[in-house]
Design a protein around this motif. Structure first.
Motif, PDB file in Angstrom:
ATOM      1  N   PRO A 188       0.835  -1.210   0.000  1.00 45.31           N
ATOM      2  CA  PRO A 188       0.000   0.000   0.000  1.00 45.31           C
ATOM      3  C   PRO A 188       0.869   1.259   0.000  1.00 45.31           C
ATOM      4  O   PRO A 188       1.699   1.454   0.877  1.00 45.31           O
ATOM      5  N   ALA A 189       0.670   2.120  -0.994  1.00 41.01           N
ATOM      6  CA  ALA A 189       1.538   3.296  -1.173  1.00 41.01           C
ATOM      7  C   ALA A 189       1.494   4.238   0.015  1.00 41.01           C
ATOM      8  O   ALA A 189       2.496   4.877   0.352  1.00 41.01           O
ATOM      9  N   SER A 190       0.345   4.331   0.691  1.00 43.13           N
ATOM     10  CA  SER A 190       0.211   5.285   1.794  1.00 43.13           C
ATOM     11  C   SER A 190       1.037   4.908   3.006  1.00 43.13           C
ATOM     12  O   SER A 190       1.193   5.710   3.933  1.00 43.13           O
ATOM     13  N   ILE A 191       1.598   3.695   3.035  1.00 44.44           N
ATOM     14  CA  ILE A 191       2.488   3.310   4.132  1.00 44.44           C
ATOM     15  C   ILE A 191       3.687   4.249   4.196  1.00 44.44           C
ATOM     16  O   ILE A 191       4.259   4.491   5.262  1.00 44.44           O
ATOM     17  N   ALA A 192       4.057   4.814   3.048  1.00 43.00           N
ATOM     18  CA  ALA A 192       5.206   5.724   3.001  1.00 43.00           C
ATOM     19  C   ALA A 192       5.006   6.967   3.856  1.00 43.00           C
ATOM     20  O   ALA A 192       5.977   7.647   4.194  1.00 43.00           O
ATOM     21  N   SER A 193       3.772   7.265   4.220  1.00 43.24           N
ATOM     22  CA  SER A 193       3.492   8.466   5.022  1.00 43.24           C
ATOM     23  C   SER A 193       3.674   8.224   6.515  1.00 43.24           C
ATOM     24  O   SER A 193       3.581   9.164   7.304  1.00 43.24           O
TER      25      SER A 193
ATOM     26  N   LEU B 194      10.048   5.439   4.096  1.00 41.37           N
ATOM     27  CA  LEU B 194      10.324   4.683   5.319  1.00 41.37           C
ATOM     28  C   LEU B 194      11.799   4.686   5.677  1.00 41.37           C
ATOM     29  O   LEU B 194      12.237   3.898   6.502  1.00 41.37           O
ATOM     30  N   ALA B 195      12.548   5.573   5.091  1.00 43.42           N
ATOM     31  CA  ALA B 195      13.995   5.591   5.305  1.00 43.42           C
ATOM     32  C   ALA B 195      14.370   5.821   6.762  1.00 43.42           C
ATOM     33  O   ALA B 195      15.484   5.526   7.174  1.00 43.42           O
ATOM     34  N   ALA B 196      13.443   6.345   7.544  1.00 42.56           N
ATOM     35  CA  ALA B 196      13.746   6.618   8.951  1.00 42.56           C
ATOM     36  C   ALA B 196      13.500   5.409   9.848  1.00 42.56           C
ATOM     37  O   ALA B 196      13.667   5.509  11.062  1.00 42.56           O
ATOM     38  N   LEU B 197      13.102   4.272   9.270  1.00 46.63           N
ATOM     39  CA  LEU B 197      12.913   3.066  10.073  1.00 46.63           C
ATOM     40  C   LEU B 197      14.171   2.794  10.892  1.00 46.63           C
ATOM     41  O   LEU B 197      15.255   2.627  10.350  1.00 46.63           O
ATOM     42  N   SER B 198      14.017   2.788  12.212  1.00 47.19           N
ATOM     43  CA  SER B 198      15.193   2.627  13.057  1.00 47.19           C
ATOM     44  C   SER B 198      14.792   2.007  14.380  1.00 47.19           C
ATOM     45  O   SER B 198      13.623   1.731  14.649  1.00 47.19           O
ATOM     46  N   ASP B 199      15.772   1.780  15.218  1.00 46.89           N
ATOM     47  CA  ASP B 199      15.534   1.202  16.533  1.00 46.89           C
ATOM     48  C   ASP B 199      14.608   2.106  17.334  1.00 46.89           C
ATOM     49  O   ASP B 199      14.907   3.285  17.547  1.00 46.89           O
ATOM     50  N   PRO B 200      13.453   1.581  17.805  1.00 46.18           N
ATOM     51  CA  PRO B 200      12.533   2.412  18.582  1.00 46.18           C
ATOM     52  C   PRO B 200      13.047   2.772  19.960  1.00 46.18           C
ATOM     53  O   PRO B 200      12.492   3.639  20.627  1.00 46.18           O
TER      54      PRO B 200
ATOM     55  N   PRO C  93       8.395  -0.581  -4.077  1.00 41.23           N
ATOM     56  CA  PRO C  93       8.659   0.661  -4.817  1.00 41.23           C
ATOM     57  C   PRO C  93       9.623   1.605  -4.106  1.00 41.23           C
ATOM     58  O   PRO C  93       9.656   1.689  -2.879  1.00 41.23           O
ATOM     59  N   ARG C  94      10.404   2.322  -4.903  1.00 50.91           N
ATOM     60  CA  ARG C  94      11.394   3.253  -4.390  1.00 50.91           C
ATOM     61  C   ARG C  94      10.757   4.334  -3.520  1.00 50.91           C
ATOM     62  O   ARG C  94      11.294   4.694  -2.467  1.00 50.91           O
ATOM     63  N   GLU C  95       9.599   4.863  -3.949  1.00 50.05           N
ATOM     64  CA  GLU C  95       8.969   5.945  -3.189  1.00 50.05           C
ATOM     65  C   GLU C  95       8.544   5.487  -1.794  1.00 50.05           C
ATOM     66  O   GLU C  95       8.556   6.275  -0.846  1.00 50.05           O
TER      67      GLU C  95
END
Length: 252
Positions: free
Chosen positions: A169-174, A199-205, A192-194
């Protein structure tokens, strides 16, 4: 296990319990018959409601009022509800427009192991939600869940595994606070790249919370696209059970 067929009114109106477990009963519907209207000031202190392993087909109340009357006044009794679980029912509809109107403090919603083919409009109003589990349903088209994520900026953990999704789902990127995403056991072929950039900020919580992960196991990937490597802070990447013939370059 008991044989309760309707949520007891007496339980809903008790002031003291914080957690109520009504799992493993014969609940087939949620009725608001006898529930006081909002203007009467009725509410509970319940923070957790467990409706697992029943026979519910919707969380939309069956109104005890005349046809056309407001059918939402069951859920106004739960202003403090933070955790709602309806695992292993027969849900085909959530009644999300009703839930979203009243459950402003809900942080965890578990609807796994049901018969959902789409997510009702209105769930995006659950703006405080942090954990959403819709795994093991019958979601096929990613558009069926697109609108869900647009109004949930605080989501940190999303589980869409074991559906029939053919695309992410594309809206996951938000979802800028997302740390855990499970898309395993679907029919996805592309990341997809977008979406990866979003989600590039996915990191250790941090703290004692589980580390960040992206689970794409048991889908239909032929290889790992370079976009995956944009997730530079990801702690765990799961790709078991796909169709790789060579070890992808960049691993390790």
């Amino acid at each position: 296990s008991n044989q309760i067929e309707i949520i007891p009114l007496e339980i809903l109106l008790m002031r003291n319990p914080v957690k109520v477990f009504l799992d493993h009963n014969n609940l087939a519907s949620v009725s608001d018959k006898g529930i006081p209207h909002k203007q009467d000031g009725a509410s509970t202190s319940i923070e957790r409601l467990d409706l697992d392993n029943n026979s519910l087909t919707t969380l939309l109340p069956i109104t005890g009022e005349p046809s056309g009357a407001d059918s939402s006044h069951l859920w106004h009794c739960f202003p403090n509800l933070e955790y709602l679980s309806a695992v292993s029912n027969q849900l085909e509809s959530v009644g999300a427009n009703v839930l979203g109107s009243h459950l402003a403090h809900l942080t965890t919603l578990d609807l796994s192991r049901n018969n959902l083919q789409t997510i009702d409009k209105g769930m995006e109003e659950l703006a405080s939600l942090r954990v959403l589990d819709i795994s093991r349903n019958r979601l096929v088209n990613s558009e069926a869940v697109e609108a869900v994520f647009s109004g949930m900026p605080r989501l940190r953990d999303v589980n869409l595994s074991s559906n029939q999704l053919q695309a992410v789902p594309a809206s996951i990127a938000s979802l800028k606070q997302l740390t855990r995403l499970n898309l395993s056991n679907n029919s996805i072929t592309n990341f997809p790249r977008e979406i990866a950039l979003g989600l590039a900020a996915l990191s250790d919580p941090g703290g004692d919370a589980p580390g960040s992960f992206l689970r794409l196991s048991y889908n239909s990937f032929l290889d790992i696209q370079e976009t995956i490597f944009l997730l530079v802070q990801l702690e765990e990447l799961h790709f078991a059970g796909n169709r790789f013939r060579v070890i992808p370059e960049g691993i390790g």
